[in-house]
Scaffold this motif. Structure first.
Motif, short mmCIF file in Angstrom:
data_model
loop_
_atom_site.label_atom_id
_atom_site.label_comp_id
_atom_site.label_asym_id
_atom_site.label_seq_id
_atom_site.Cartn_x
_atom_site.Cartn_y
_atom_site.Cartn_z
N PRO A 182 0.57 -0.72 -0.25
CA PRO A 182 0.13 0.15 -0.04
C PRO A 182 0.85 1.24 -0.35
N LEU A 183 2.56 1.41 -0.01
CA LEU A 183 2.81 2.17 0.28
C LEU A 183 3.70 3.33 -1.61
N ARG A 184 3.99 3.95 -0.97
CA ARG A 184 4.32 4.82 -2.75
C ARG A 184 5.11 5.20 -3.05
N CYS A 185 6.79 4.83 -1.96
CA CYS A 185 7.78 5.09 -2.36
C CYS A 185 8.48 5.47 -2.92
N TRP A 186 8.86 6.46 -3.02
CA TRP A 186 9.75 7.04 -4.12
C TRP A 186 10.94 6.10 -4.41
N TRP A 187 11.22 5.75 -4.34
CA TRP A 187 12.60 5.42 -4.28
C TRP A 187 12.54 4.04 -4.38
N CYS A 188 11.13 3.00 -4.01
CA CYS A 188 10.81 1.76 -4.40
C CYS A 188 11.59 1.17 -5.21
N SER A 189 12.13 0.15 -5.38
CA SER A 189 13.09 -1.01 -6.11
C SER A 189 12.26 -2.00 -6.63
N ASN A 190 11.28 -2.09 -6.13
CA ASN A 190 10.09 -3.54 -6.27
C ASN A 190 8.97 -2.59 -7.10
N PRO A 191 8.55 -1.75 -7.97
CA PRO A 191 7.49 -1.16 -8.20
C PRO A 191 6.43 -2.30 -8.79
N GLU A 192 6.45 -3.44 -9.31
CA GLU A 192 5.68 -4.82 -10.11
C GLU A 192 4.89 -4.84 -8.77
N SER A 193 5.18 -4.97 -7.45
CA SER A 193 4.74 -4.93 -5.99
C SER A 193 3.78 -4.46 -5.43
N LYS A 194 3.35 -3.61 -6.31
CA LYS A 194 2.12 -2.88 -5.98
C LYS A 194 0.91 -3.11 -6.31
N ASP A 195 0.53 -3.94 -7.65
CA ASP A 195 -0.76 -4.80 -7.69
C ASP A 195 -0.93 -5.48 -7.78
N PRO A 196 -1.54 -5.75 -6.64
CA PRO A 196 -1.76 -7.39 -5.83
C PRO A 196 -2.23 -8.30 -6.32
N LYS A 197 -3.37 -8.01 -7.78
CA LYS A 197 -3.17 -8.84 -8.70
C LYS A 197 -1.88 -9.87 -9.25
N PRO A 198 -2.57 -10.87 -9.14
CA PRO A 198 -1.66 -11.36 -10.95
C PRO A 198 -0.54 -10.89 -11.28
N GLN A 199 -0.35 -11.40 -12.19
CA GLN A 199 0.93 -10.60 -13.17
C GLN A 199 1.47 -11.84 -14.22
N LEU A 200 1.73 -11.96 -15.31
CA LEU A 200 2.45 -12.14 -16.14
C LEU A 200 3.99 -12.18 -16.73
N SER A 201 4.83 -12.65 -15.73
CA SER A 201 6.40 -12.37 -15.95
C SER A 201 6.54 -12.21 -17.41
N TYR A 202 7.65 -11.44 -17.53
CA TYR A 202 7.51 -11.16 -19.18
C TYR A 202 9.53 -10.83 -19.07
N MET A 203 9.85 -12.00 -19.35
CA MET A 203 11.62 -11.00 -19.62
C MET A 203 12.54 -11.12 -20.79
N ALA A 204 12.75 -10.24 -21.77
CA ALA A 204 12.76 -9.88 -22.47
C ALA A 204 13.88 -10.82 -23.51
#
Length: 102
Positions: A30-52
Motif C-alpha cells: 500500500p506504500l508509494r515510496c518514491w525510492w521503491c525498487s519493486n514497483p511490480e509489488s504495488k498491484d495485488p493481482k497476479p501478473q504475467l512475468s515477461y523477460m525480454a
C-alpha cells in the motif's frame, strides 16, 4: 490471520541493515515510496512475468493476444503494453506455468 501473495524470495540479503537474512516480497504494497525498487509489488493481482532476454522472437504470442497488448519490436522480440494486458495467460503456453507469479 492475514494472507499475502508472494512474488519473490531473495536469499542472502545484506543491504538493508546489519546481518544476513532472507527477504520475502509480497504483492499489494500500500506504500508509494518514491525510492521503491519493486514497483511490480504495488498491484495485488497476479501478473504475467515477461523477460525480454528470454524471448526467442518467434511471434507466437502476438496473434493469440485478444486485447492486442503484445507487439513486436524491430528486433522481433515481444513488447508488452501492461496497460492493455488482462493477464489472461493465452500468450503463455500451458507448459510455462512458471511464467505466472502466484
Amino acid at each position: 490471520m492475514s494472507t499475502g501473495r508472494i512474488f519473490d524470495i531473495q536469499r542472502f540479503s545484506i543491504h538493508d541493515g546489519p546481518g544476513i537474512r532472507t527477504t520475502v516480497f509480497l504483492k499489494g504494497c500500500p506504500l508509494r515510496c518514491w525510492w521503491c525498487s519493486n514497483p511490480e509489488s504495488k498491484d495485488p493481482k497476479p501478473q504475467l512475468s515477461y523477460m525480454a532476454e528470454r524471448c526467442i522472437a518467434c511471434g507466437d504470442c502476438v496473434p493469440v493476444c485478444k486485447p492486442r497488448a503484445i507487439s513486436l519490436a524491430a528486433d522481433g522480440k515481444a513488447v508488452v503494453d501492461r496497460a492493455r494486458c488482462t493477464n489472461c495467460g493465452e500468450c503463455a503456453p500451458e507448459s510455462s506455468d512458471d511464467n505466472i507469479e502466484k
